[in-house]
Design a protein around this motif. Structure first.
Motif, PDB file in Angstrom:
ATOM      1  N   UNK B 296      23.277  26.805   0.829  1.00 49.12           N
ATOM      2  CA  UNK B 296      21.969  27.412   1.096  1.00 49.12           C
ATOM      3  C   UNK B 296      22.073  28.574   2.072  1.00 49.12           C
ATOM      4  N   UNK B 357      24.574  21.274   2.342  1.00 48.10           N
ATOM      5  CA  UNK B 357      23.494  22.222   2.076  1.00 48.10           C
ATOM      6  C   UNK B 357      22.796  22.616   3.373  1.00 48.10           C
ATOM      7  N   UNK B 358      22.457  21.611   4.179  1.00 51.14           N
ATOM      8  CA  UNK B 358      21.716  21.909   5.411  1.00 51.14           C
ATOM      9  C   UNK B 358      22.597  22.656   6.405  1.00 51.14           C
ATOM     10  N   UNK B 359      23.872  22.273   6.491  1.00 51.48           N
ATOM     11  CA  UNK B 359      24.731  22.938   7.474  1.00 51.48           C
ATOM     12  C   UNK B 359      24.970  24.390   7.080  1.00 51.48           C
ATOM     13  N   UNK B 361      22.931  26.186   5.456  1.00 48.73           N
ATOM     14  CA  UNK B 361      21.669  26.840   5.793  1.00 48.73           C
ATOM     15  C   UNK B 361      21.644  27.190   7.281  1.00 48.73           C
ATOM     16  N   UNK B 362      22.117  26.243   8.093  1.00 52.96           N
ATOM     17  CA  UNK B 362      22.207  26.505   9.530  1.00 52.96           C
ATOM     18  C   UNK B 362      23.104  27.697   9.823  1.00 52.96           C
ATOM     19  N   UNK B 363      24.258  27.764   9.152  1.00 53.52           N
ATOM     20  CA  UNK B 363      25.171  28.883   9.373  1.00 53.52           C
ATOM     21  C   UNK B 363      24.515  30.207   8.981  1.00 53.52           C
ATOM     22  N   UNK B 365      21.449  30.943   9.086  1.00 47.58           N
ATOM     23  CA  UNK B 365      20.473  31.303  10.110  1.00 47.58           C
ATOM     24  C   UNK B 365      21.196  31.737  11.393  1.00 47.58           C
ATOM     25  N   UNK B 366      22.293  31.053  11.741  1.00 52.80           N
ATOM     26  CA  UNK B 366      23.027  31.423  12.955  1.00 52.80           C
ATOM     27  C   UNK B 366      23.498  32.865  12.864  1.00 52.80           C
TER      28      UNK B 366
END
Lengths: 381, 594
Positions: B296, B357-359, B361-363, B365-366
């Motif tokens: 994501x 998927x969530x991690x 997505x976190x990357x 955004x980071x």
């Protein structure tokens, strides 16, 4: 004979060489992260002892150190932020425990509740009741918002997730991303794109109070109280009632639970409803505390709440709340505690980045969360 | 199957169920603001605008759904007839009654405070511009549309196909009006456009009718030969299929090369947009479609590509400005994107699919937050971004950012490259190991596939393709800003891949052209620019609908379809008795497996 030997040697050689490459890289990453955190923390300690210290000045020449009040303020704001993550995380954790997928749209349920609260509160404010009879209004607003968010959660389950009960794990996750998109943009279309404000709080609630030398505003005390009450209610429901027992059974093994005469579908709906209600409580409290809500309000808290659920150990309800509190405090304190002593300018902008880094670190060091996950064997695979 | 004489029995529960869902859907569409926003786009001028289409299709569809019945093998059913038509009428009428209530509500109550579309404007649209229209008219309209929907069920299939093709052709021609208008200048066909389109937009009435009946007639006469040809193409195997595919792609590529010469700025820039998203989608197709890794945070690689190009080519980049040419910078873009792919991929590769998927997505955004922060401002300019990115000097030709045709050719080249790479990879050892991992990771590992390395390779290949898109984007816009790389983009690309068909290259093409071309990207307008922010709502609904009804996508890859409908295939083969091994197994065994 000789050939066989070389073949095994080659295979062994390969397996020795190949896999650890990633692991070695990960080891470097882990060491780097730990080193960063340790050095940052040591520099912080050094600057607290004396800002003129060479170690404190090493990366951050403008070090001043934080006063006790500043630290207390950071802790309080972190915890009050964490309460929301915790309340939302409960929904993630319960749904993951029962169905084994991430309900990405759960953050949006929180947003829907905050919107409902805003509409109801503003209607009350328009005819003067909000000021004259605040407690009653708040109760009605809270009930209304919880009802709407519960209905939203149950509807999403009925429409989008139930038909996918037995499909591969990623399919309901992708669906829930779609649901999240739909809810966000439906609210945006129906209520307009702007940020909406909650009405002013009464004087006695907005006032700063001093408890055990902590300066804390009345509304934050209210948020903590409401959270404690709803957590107690949840604990009673899950651990002391028949429905709760059924929920735990379904989370353990759906098939066996249904053989024991439990209506699995109804329990799953209940799970969504309870998760939605918790998000509903969080939504209204969020609106009261920050007094602003827009269609994107649910996105970041939603993802961070999932982070909190992972931090606490997914499927573990107490863990979800503690994970939320831990994440909230980390996000509020870590920028000043670790990044600023390392000489990073504008640390408050990196709040969200810190939250995601916490997620990555927890999954790297302890994938089952700080308090252990409670999942059935098939979900763990 | 025997048929009973048709009798007039109505299933009231069913009618009320579908009718009230229809009413709710109509209310939702109205309150979200679709009729108001889409009203300016006329389909048949001045009779029908897209705003009304957004209202009309619902009673029609619900009439169709309510009146269609499940045909069970061996169960006696009556011939479709009057009762079906009546079901459709009643369903549509109940739906229309929802709008009647809405009109009465708007006239008598003012709750515009939270509901922004509860406005006189909506009332005017609903009343067809007339001041004092009886709101009960919507019950009639709903009933009529429901009747049409039900009639579609009753009439023979060939006729149904003809009617729907005719209707969709008119709709498509009207949607493509701006593009046709733009293209007509290149082909010297202005007279044709003037003939069929109204000056203010929208088809003229008679050309629309002629066009619809022409297409309808053709499809009735041809009796589904097109469908058969497609089915035959899908049935081909081995080298034969390969040959046909190559020929088809050759035709598409030739069209892609020749057509832009005749097209104006509008279509070229539209195609360049589609192309950039197509390139991204082709890359994500490798990660999600082939390897089954739900990434994501794919936008991160797009951002890395764009920022690397910006830093290396811009003369005024804040910290380090070597002022390389675009082509030379591409080398570094590829290297850095691959490195980012490895760095992001390595920690997440062993996680469960949904955590991954969530991690990621976190990357994603980071990376955006880092580009935005004061921390990296000295290097990447913070919120102000990097400006002054020059055009692309290829040695023999110079493409500036505003030269849409040049950019389109460049995008086309990279898309071709991406198609070639995905096509070759699909059948390679690596591609087959990706598919094995997608189907069952543990079994794949047991078969001796190094899952970690294979998955990392998928990440890297996807990252490099996305970085190409980023590099082109940077040169095209001439500047990069952190806020051009929102998570939204990742999700839109995901929708493109899923709607088109995961793991299917033609599917990704269809997805990109239909979604990005017609509705538009997150910030880029498509052919229907009236949609504005509503397009994201449409994207979300499409995503949910596809996952529920057609998870394999519009143009599915055969293998993926088998995976997603494993149970049905098993049942089919069991019914047909072709599955010899399961012959002895009783049905209970099958159910227990599921």
């Amino acid at each position: 004979m000789k050939e066989e030997k070389t073949v095994t040697a080659v295979i062994e050689g390969k397996s020795k060489r190949r896999t650890p490459l990633v692991d070695r890289f990960l080891f470097v990453v882990k060491v780097f992260l730990i080193g960063l955190v340790t050095i940052g923390f040591l520099a912080f300690v050094a600057q607290q002892i004396s800002p003129d210290n060479w170690f404190a000045r090493w990366r951050n020449p403008g070090a001043t150190g934080l006063s006790a009040d500043q630290i207390k303020g950071l802790v309080i704001s972190g915890l009050s932020q964490g309460v929301f993550y915790g309340l939302i995380a409960l929904g993630y954790s319960m749904v993951y425990g029962v169905l084994g997928f991430i309900n990405f749209a759960h953050g949006e349920v929180f947003m829907v509740s905050a919107y409902t609260g805003y509409i109801a509160a503003n209607k009350f404010s328009a005819n003067g009741m909000w000021e004259s009879n605040f407690a009653l209004c708040l109760l009605i607003v809270l009930l209304l918002a919880v009802m709407v968010s519960t209905v939203t959660a149950v509807l999403t389950e009925r429409i989008a997730y139930r038909p996918l009960r037995n499909s591969p794990r990623l399919i309901p996750l992708i669906t829930s991303i779609g649901v999240s998109f739909v809810l966000q943009n439906a609210v945006l279309g129906i209520f307009g794109p702007g940020t909406q404000g909650y009405p002013q709080l009464p004087e006695w609630l907005a006032k700063q109070r001093s408890i055990l030398t902590f300066e804390i505003s009345g509304i934050k005390i209210l948020v903590f109280l409401v959270t404690i009450v709803s957590m107690t209610g949840l604990w009673y429901l899950v651990e002391r009632t028949k429905t709760g027992k059924a929920m735990r059974a379904v989370a353990e093994d759906k098939e066996i639970a249904s053989l024991m005469g439990i209506n699995v579908n109804r329990i799953i709906v209940t799970t969504f409803a309870v998760g939605g209600a918790m998000a509903g409580v969080a939504g209204v409290m969020f609106g009261l505390l920050f007094r602003a809500v827009n269609p994107m309000t649910g996105f970041l808290p939603g993802i961070k709440a999932f982070t909190a659920a992972v931090v606490g150990g997914i499927g573990n309800l107490g863990g979800a709340m503690s994970g939320g509190l831990a994440l909230g405090s980390a996000e509020s304190i870590a920028p000043q505690l670790i990044l600023e002593p390392l000489g990073v300018p504008g640390v408050t902008q990196l709040k969200d980045a810190v939250a995601f880094t916490v997620l990555v670190m927890v999954l790297l060091f302890k994938p089952s969360g700080l308090f252990g996950e409670r999942l059935s064997a098939e979900d763990r695979a | 199957m025997t048929t009973l004489p048709s009798t007039l029995i109505l299933d009231w529960k069913r009618i009320f169920k579908w009718g009230s869902i229809c009413a709710a859907a109509l209310l939702f569409v109205s309150l979200v603001g679709m009729p108001i926003k889409l009203d300016p786009k006329s389909i048949i001028s001045p009779l029908l605008s897209l705003g009304y289409v957004s209202l009309f299709w619902l009673p029609l569809i619900f009439g169709y759904v309510a009146s269609s019945r499940v045909v069970l093998e061996g169960v006696e059913t009556s011939k479709p007839g009057l009762s079906d038509l009546l079901t459709g009428v009643l369903t549509g009428a109940i739906g229309g009654a929802g709008l009647t209530l809405l009109m009465l509500g708007i006239e008598n109550f003012d709750i515009r405070d939270p509901l922004i579309n509860w406005s006189p404007q909506l009332l005017e649209v609903l009343a067809f511009g007339a001041r004092d229209l009886n709101s009960a008219v919507w019950i009639g309209i709903g009933g009529a549309l429901g009747l049409v929907g039900a009639a579609l069920n009753v009439i023979p299939e060939s006729l149904r196909r003809g009617v729907s093709y005719g209707f969709f052709t008119v709709l498509a021609v009207a949607i493509f009006e701006p593009a046709l208008d733009d293209m007509s200048e290149g082909f010297r066909l202005e007279w044709l456009v003037e003939l069929i389109f109204q000056k203010r937009g929208g088809l003229k009435l008679w050309p629309a009718i002629i066009l619809a009946s022409l297409i309808g007639l053709i499809s009735v006469v041809s009796k589904g030969k097109v469908k058969k040809a497609v089915a035959q193409y899908r049935k081909q195997e081995g080298s034969q299929k390969k040959q046909t595919s190559v020929v088809l792609f050759g035709i598409v590529a030739a069209l892609g090369v020749v057509l832009p010469i005749f097209m104006g700025t509008y279509v070229n820039s539209l195609l360049a947009n589609v192309g950039i998203f197509l390139l991204l989608a082709l890359g994500l197709n490798i990660v999600v479609g082939l390897a089954g890794i739900l990434d994501l945070g794919y936008v991160a690689f797009f951002a890395v590509g764009a920022y690397t190009t910006a830093v290396l080519t811009s003369e005024i980049s804040p910290f380090f400005a070597p002022g390389l040419t675009w082509v030379l910078s591409l080398v570094f873009v590829v290297l850095l994107a691959a490195l980012t792919g490895l760095i992001i991929g390595a920690p997440v590769i062993r996680m469960r699919g949904d955590y991954l998927a969530i991690v990621t997505l976190g990357f994603g955004e980071i990376i955006r937050l880092l580009f935005l922060s004061d921390f990296l401002k000295p290097y990447f300019g913070g919120a102000q971004g990097i400006l002054g990115i020059p055009g692309i000097d290829l040695g023999f030709v110079y493409i500036s950012g505003t030269d849409t045709r040049g950019i389109f050719y460049l995008v086309l080249f990279f898309c071709g490259l991406a198609v070639y790479v995905s096509w070759r990879l699909q059948a390679s050892r690596l591609g087959r190991s990706w598919m094995a991992i997608r189907e069952d990771e543990q079994v794949a590992e047991a078969m001796g596939i190094n899952t970690v390395n294979s998955k990392l390779m998928a990440f890297v290949v996807g990252a490099v393709l996305a970085s190409f898109a980023g590099a082109i984007m940077a040169a095209r816009v001439g500047s990069v800003f952190p806020n051009s790389f929102m998570i939204l983009i990742s999700i839109v690309i995901l929708v493109v891949v899923i709607v088109g068909g995961m793991g299917s290259i033609p599917g990704v093409f269809v997805g990109a052209f239909v979604l990005i071309g017609i509705l538009g990207g997150p910030k880029q307008p498509g052919l229907l620019q009236e949609f504005g922010s509503l397009k994201l709502l449409v994207y979300g609904m499409l995503l949910v609908y596809m996952m529920l009804q057609r998870p394999e996508g519009l143009v599915p890859s055969a293998r993926r379809t088998q995976e997603l409908h494993q149970e049905e295939f098993l049942q089919d083969s069991w019914l047909k008795g072709t599955d010899d091994e399961d012959e002895e197994q009783p049905i209970e065994g099958e159910e227990a497996q599921i």
